[in-house]
Write an enzyme that holds these catalytic residues in place. Structure first.
Site, PDB file in Angstrom:
ATOM      1  N   GLU A  37       0.812  -1.210   0.000  1.00 28.83           N
ATOM      2  CA  GLU A  37       0.000   0.000   0.000  1.00 28.83           C
ATOM      3  C   GLU A  37       0.851   1.268   0.000  1.00 28.83           C
ATOM      4  O   GLU A  37       1.842   1.379   0.703  1.00 28.83           O
ATOM      5  CB  GLU A  37      -0.935   0.011   1.203  1.00 28.83           C
ATOM      6  CG  GLU A  37      -1.926  -1.136   1.247  1.00 28.83           C
ATOM      7  CD  GLU A  37      -2.925  -1.116   0.088  1.00 28.83           C
ATOM      8  OE1 GLU A  37      -2.993  -0.088  -0.632  1.00 28.83           O
ATOM      9  OE2 GLU A  37      -3.649  -2.112  -0.081  1.00 28.83           O
ATOM     10  N   CYS A  58      -7.935  -1.746   8.108  1.00 29.29           N
ATOM     11  CA  CYS A  58      -6.546  -1.852   7.644  1.00 29.29           C
ATOM     12  C   CYS A  58      -5.961  -0.474   7.379  1.00 29.29           C
ATOM     13  O   CYS A  58      -4.820  -0.185   7.753  1.00 29.29           O
ATOM     14  CB  CYS A  58      -6.478  -2.715   6.390  1.00 29.29           C
ATOM     15  SG  CYS A  58      -6.838  -4.458   6.678  1.00 29.29           S
ATOM     16  N   HIS A 102      -1.487  -5.673   2.186  1.00 32.15           N
ATOM     17  CA  HIS A 102      -2.727  -6.433   2.123  1.00 32.15           C
ATOM     18  C   HIS A 102      -2.426  -7.797   1.517  1.00 32.15           C
ATOM     19  O   HIS A 102      -1.723  -7.892   0.499  1.00 32.15           O
ATOM     20  CB  HIS A 102      -3.760  -5.710   1.257  1.00 32.15           C
ATOM     21  CG  HIS A 102      -4.705  -4.871   2.045  1.00 32.15           C
ATOM     22  ND1 HIS A 102      -4.881  -3.519   1.825  1.00 32.15           N
ATOM     23  CD2 HIS A 102      -5.548  -5.194   3.069  1.00 32.15           C
ATOM     24  CE1 HIS A 102      -5.782  -3.053   2.669  1.00 32.15           C
ATOM     25  NE2 HIS A 102      -6.209  -4.040   3.437  1.00 32.15           N
TER      26      HIS A 102
END
Length: 235
Positions: free
Chosen positions: A98, A160, A184
Site C-alpha cells: 500500500e 486496515c 494487504h
C-alpha cells in the site's frame, strides 16, 4: 523493545488484525480468525537481516491506537526500525503493497458494534500519509521470489487503512525514524473453500515468505525506494 529487555538489536514490528466482519452481509468478509494475525505471530521472534521481528495480533475496540500505543510506549525509547501492518483483502489476487493511508474511517459494515461513516482516524491530523517503506522495492523483491505482488494506491477506508494511518501518524508525531506501511494479503485457500467462493487465494506459506521478503527489502533499501515506475493500474 520491551521494558527491561536486554536485546539491543534493531527490531521490526509486524502487526496482524483480529477477527472481524461478523455483521458483514458477504459471508466471505467474515473472519473468525484473521490470517494476518496468524502470519504476524508465526514470524514473531525470527531474525531478518540482523533485525528481530516482533509479531503482534492487534486487538482493539474503536481505534488501532488502543493496541499500537502500548507497544510503542513500552519500547524503552527504541522505536522499531520498520513497522509493517498486515491485513487480508478478500478478492485481491496478489500481495498489495500500500502507498497511501487516508484520515478517513468509512466502514463497509459495523465492527465492534460501531460503523464509522466518514469520521477521521485522528481528528485534526493530516488528510493522508504516504508509506515510508520502499514500496516499489518491496513489490519487486516479492515478485523476485516468485510470489505475485503489486503496488496498490489505496488501502481503502476500513480497519486496515486505520492501522496503516496510525503507524505512520505515530511515527511522524513522535519523531520516530521508523519506516512504516502496510501489506494487504489475499485470502488463504481454507477461507475461500469454507465460504464456497470462486475467488482468488494464496497459500499461507507463500504469504509468510512474502512478508519476510518485504522486511528484508525494507531493511536493504533504508535510504529510499528504487526509481522505477510502479506500472500498475487501479481503476
Amino acid at each position: 523493545m520491551t521494558t527491561g529487555s536486554t536485546d539491543d538489536r534493531p527490531w521490526v514490528l509486524v502487526t496482524g488484525n483480529g477477527a472481524y466482519g461478523d455483521t458483514a452481509e458477504r459471508v466471505g468478509w467474515q473472519y473468525d480468525t484473521n490470517p494476518s494475525s496468524e502470519i504476524a505471530l508465526h514470524l514473531d521472534g525470527e531474525t531478518v537481516a540482523g533485525h528481530l521481528i516482533r509479531g503482534v495480533a492487534l486487538e482493539w475496540d474503536r481505534t488501532p491506537a488502543e493496541a499500537i500505543d502500548p507497544i510503542l510506549d513500552a519500547a524503552d525509547g527504541r522505536p522499531p526500525a520498520v513497522a509493517i501492518g498486515l491485513g487480508v483483502f478478500s478478492g485481491r489476487p496478489t500481495v498489495s503493497v500500500e502507498r497511501t493511508a487516508v484520515n478517513v474511517r468509512d466502514f463497509q459494515f459495523a465492527d465492534g458494534g460501531h460503523r464509522p461513516a466518514g469520521e477521521p482516524v485522528f481528528a485534526g491530523a493530516p488528510a493522508a500519509y504516504l508509506a515510508t517503506l520502499p514500496i516499489k522495492a518491496i513489490a519487486q523483491a516479492i515478485r523476485g521470489v516468485g510470489i505475485p505482488a503489486l503496488v496498490s494506491n489505496s488501502a481503502s477506508t476500513h480497519g486496515c487503512n486505520s492501522v496503516m494511518y496510525t503507524l505512520l501518524h505515530r511515527a511522524a508525531e513522535r519523531g520516530f525514524p521508523t519506516r512504516a506501511g502496510f501489506l494487504h494479503l489475499p485470502d488463504p485457500p481454507a477461507h475461500v473453500a469454507s465460504v464456497g467462493s470462486d475467488g482468488p487465494s494464496m497459500a499461507v506459506e507463500l504469504q509468510i515468505e512474502a512478508v519476510r521478503t518485504a522486511i528484508a527489502a525494507a531493511i536493504a533499501h533504508s535510504d529510499g525506494d528504487i526509481e522505477l515506475p510502479a506500472n500498475e493500474w487501479e481503476w
